[in-house]
Write a protein that holds these residues in place. Sequence first.
Motif, PDB file in Angstrom:
ATOM      1  N   GLN A  57      23.727 -17.706 -19.035  1.00 35.75           N
ATOM      2  CA  GLN A  57      23.544 -16.589 -18.102  1.00 35.75           C
ATOM      3  C   GLN A  57      23.587 -15.245 -18.826  1.00 35.75           C
ATOM      4  O   GLN A  57      22.791 -14.348 -18.551  1.00 35.75           O
ATOM      5  N   MET A  58      24.518 -15.126 -19.786  1.00 35.98           N
ATOM      6  CA  MET A  58      24.658 -13.861 -20.545  1.00 35.98           C
ATOM      7  C   MET A  58      23.409 -13.607 -21.402  1.00 35.98           C
ATOM      8  O   MET A  58      22.914 -12.486 -21.477  1.00 35.98           O
ATOM      9  N   VAL A  59      22.925 -14.686 -22.049  1.00 33.17           N
ATOM     10  CA  VAL A  59      21.728 -14.564 -22.893  1.00 33.17           C
ATOM     11  C   VAL A  59      20.535 -14.126 -22.029  1.00 33.17           C
ATOM     12  O   VAL A  59      19.762 -13.245 -22.407  1.00 33.17           O
ATOM     13  N   LYS A  60      20.435 -14.748 -20.863  1.00 37.42           N
ATOM     14  CA  LYS A  60      19.319 -14.462 -19.953  1.00 37.42           C
ATOM     15  C   LYS A  60      19.297 -12.982 -19.568  1.00 37.42           C
ATOM     16  O   LYS A  60      18.243 -12.333 -19.578  1.00 37.42           O
ATOM     17  N   GLU A  61      20.481 -12.439 -19.246  1.00 35.71           N
ATOM     18  CA  GLU A  61      20.562 -11.037 -18.815  1.00 35.71           C
ATOM     19  C   GLU A  61      20.282 -10.073 -19.976  1.00 35.71           C
ATOM     20  O   GLU A  61      19.523  -9.116 -19.837  1.00 35.71           O
ATOM     21  N   PHE A 116      35.425 -10.785 -26.947  1.00 34.75           N
ATOM     22  CA  PHE A 116      34.676  -9.808 -27.753  1.00 34.75           C
ATOM     23  C   PHE A 116      34.227  -8.640 -26.875  1.00 34.75           C
ATOM     24  O   PHE A 116      34.149  -7.498 -27.325  1.00 34.75           O
ATOM     25  N   GLY A 117      33.924  -8.976 -25.602  1.00 31.63           N
ATOM     26  CA  GLY A 117      33.608  -7.950 -24.605  1.00 31.63           C
ATOM     27  C   GLY A 117      32.221  -7.350 -24.746  1.00 31.63           C
ATOM     28  O   GLY A 117      31.522  -7.553 -25.738  1.00 31.63           O
ATOM     29  N   GLY A 118      31.843  -6.644 -23.708  1.00 32.42           N
ATOM     30  CA  GLY A 118      30.548  -5.956 -23.711  1.00 32.42           C
ATOM     31  C   GLY A 118      29.396  -6.924 -23.527  1.00 32.42           C
ATOM     32  O   GLY A 118      29.577  -8.137 -23.485  1.00 32.42           O
ATOM     33  N   GLU A 119      28.179  -6.376 -23.402  1.00 36.36           N
ATOM     34  CA  GLU A 119      27.025  -7.252 -23.167  1.00 36.36           C
ATOM     35  C   GLU A 119      26.623  -8.035 -24.418  1.00 36.36           C
ATOM     36  O   GLU A 119      25.841  -8.969 -24.344  1.00 36.36           O
ATOM     37  N   ASP A 120      27.175  -7.660 -25.585  1.00 38.26           N
ATOM     38  CA  ASP A 120      26.891  -8.397 -26.812  1.00 38.26           C
ATOM     39  C   ASP A 120      27.998  -9.386 -27.180  1.00 38.26           C
ATOM     40  O   ASP A 120      27.990  -9.950 -28.273  1.00 38.26           O
ATOM     41  N   GLY A 121      28.945  -9.587 -26.293  1.00 39.60           N
ATOM     42  CA  GLY A 121      30.046 -10.520 -26.574  1.00 39.60           C
ATOM     43  C   GLY A 121      29.549 -11.911 -26.941  1.00 39.60           C
ATOM     44  O   GLY A 121      30.069 -12.564 -27.850  1.00 39.60           O
TER      45      GLY A 121
END
Length: 489
Positions: A40-44, A166-171
């Motif tokens: 899901q994170m990769v997709k966004e 790690f946080g953030g959208e690059d976590g």
Amino acid sequence: MESSKFSIFSFKGKMKILHLSWMAFFITFVVWFNFAPLLQMVKETLGLTTQEIKTLLILNVALTIPARVVIGMLTDKYGPRVVYSALLAVCSIPCFMFAFADSFLQAAIARFLLGFIGAGFVIGIRLVSEWFPHHELGTAEGIYGGWGNFGSAAAAFTLPTAALLFGGEDGWRYAIAVTGLMSLVFSVVFYRSVSDTPKGSTYFKPKHLTAMEVTSKGDFFFLLLMKVPMYAVLALLAWKLSGAGIGMLSDVAVNSIYAGLIALFLVEATQVWKVNKTVFEKPVEEVHQYKFKQVAVLNVLYFATFGSELAVVSMLPLFFSETFELSPVLAGMVASAYAFMNLMSRPGGGWISDRFGRKPTLLILTAGLAVGYFVMGQVGSEWSIWLAVVAAMVCSFFVQAGEGAVFATVPLIKRRMTGQIAGMTGAYGNVGAVTYLTILSFVDYQTFFFVIAGTAVVGFVALMFMEEPNGKIAEVNEDGSVTLIDVSH
């Protein structure tokens, strides 16, 4: 072989080799399956469509089929220490590529190349078989397979948390990069800590690297026949990426892939002929013969066991979510019970094989597999959730114990070709996974489970023709003398 005691808490001699082997396999599976839990994170972050995500999932398994065959051959030739260390180091590169990809194309290339790390399993099968006597081999291979396989479940549990830390959208990027770093560091540890055989033992190598040896005319044609499904399933993957499937590749590209696969099959058939043409000129001495049908039966069984495991693990959360209206998180936790069984089931299958014989164990476990999936096909919303989970766990015991029993048998067929045999059988597991997942895209869940049960019945029938490995297998030393290796139960 080493004669020291089998003690799971020891880190010396053969036990050190076993522990380092399953750790290497564990890391390959963490890296191979580091994408699904962060999907899901990769997709966004990359702005991908659902279709593109599905494509990445397909690409992740595509290369593993030929990779397992190639890695098996290289292992037999150059030894497990060098090949495993190289695989862990080299595959860290596409892992870092994926972690820092900023487009679908970059991510797609990285995931395709990462399919190669899924071949690591084959290397340890040969390494463990060099260190353990036949009466402990099933248990050792089962621990190697089961504990290593757990890397996929470990990735699912830890990587989302790591990404949040790690946080953030690059976590997610840093979480995936850490798995690549693990792979790179462990490649050095493995290289410095492992040897291919115990001191004083010979590492037998195949006469030919380019194709598997057979020892009769009939087996020559049988080998070529068993190669066909591996090419067919790669063609099926290409079709799934075509306009008729998810529309990633143009018709010209897909037709080029088909033509390439046909050409590759013809090249491989030529190599098989070059390596084995002598069987048409004079019979192979009986002491050096082996029956290829043993390999073929194990291929079919691994198609049904590991093939169904890979397919079911990827669809089970959705199945529980839709059948019992669970949240995605809860469905994922419930479905993970299936993967958790690996820790005990696969070593259990190997241990039972060591105690009660290879063929009887495989017959019982394959029958249980067929019944287990038949029961899974009955699960519906009227069932209580705990009963459905119990059914999945019982089914998964037979699946994973069956995998353990298959690879308790593989190293007993022809020692110098163990990597090649393990490579082919392992590849059949991936062939099974692609086949079952393709079927699932056309049918409902109930039919999907029934199809797997049906292939298990085919495997049971095929088992009737397999002979229990017994007596001794002969291997020729460099000086021409013959070493006999005991494989009797």
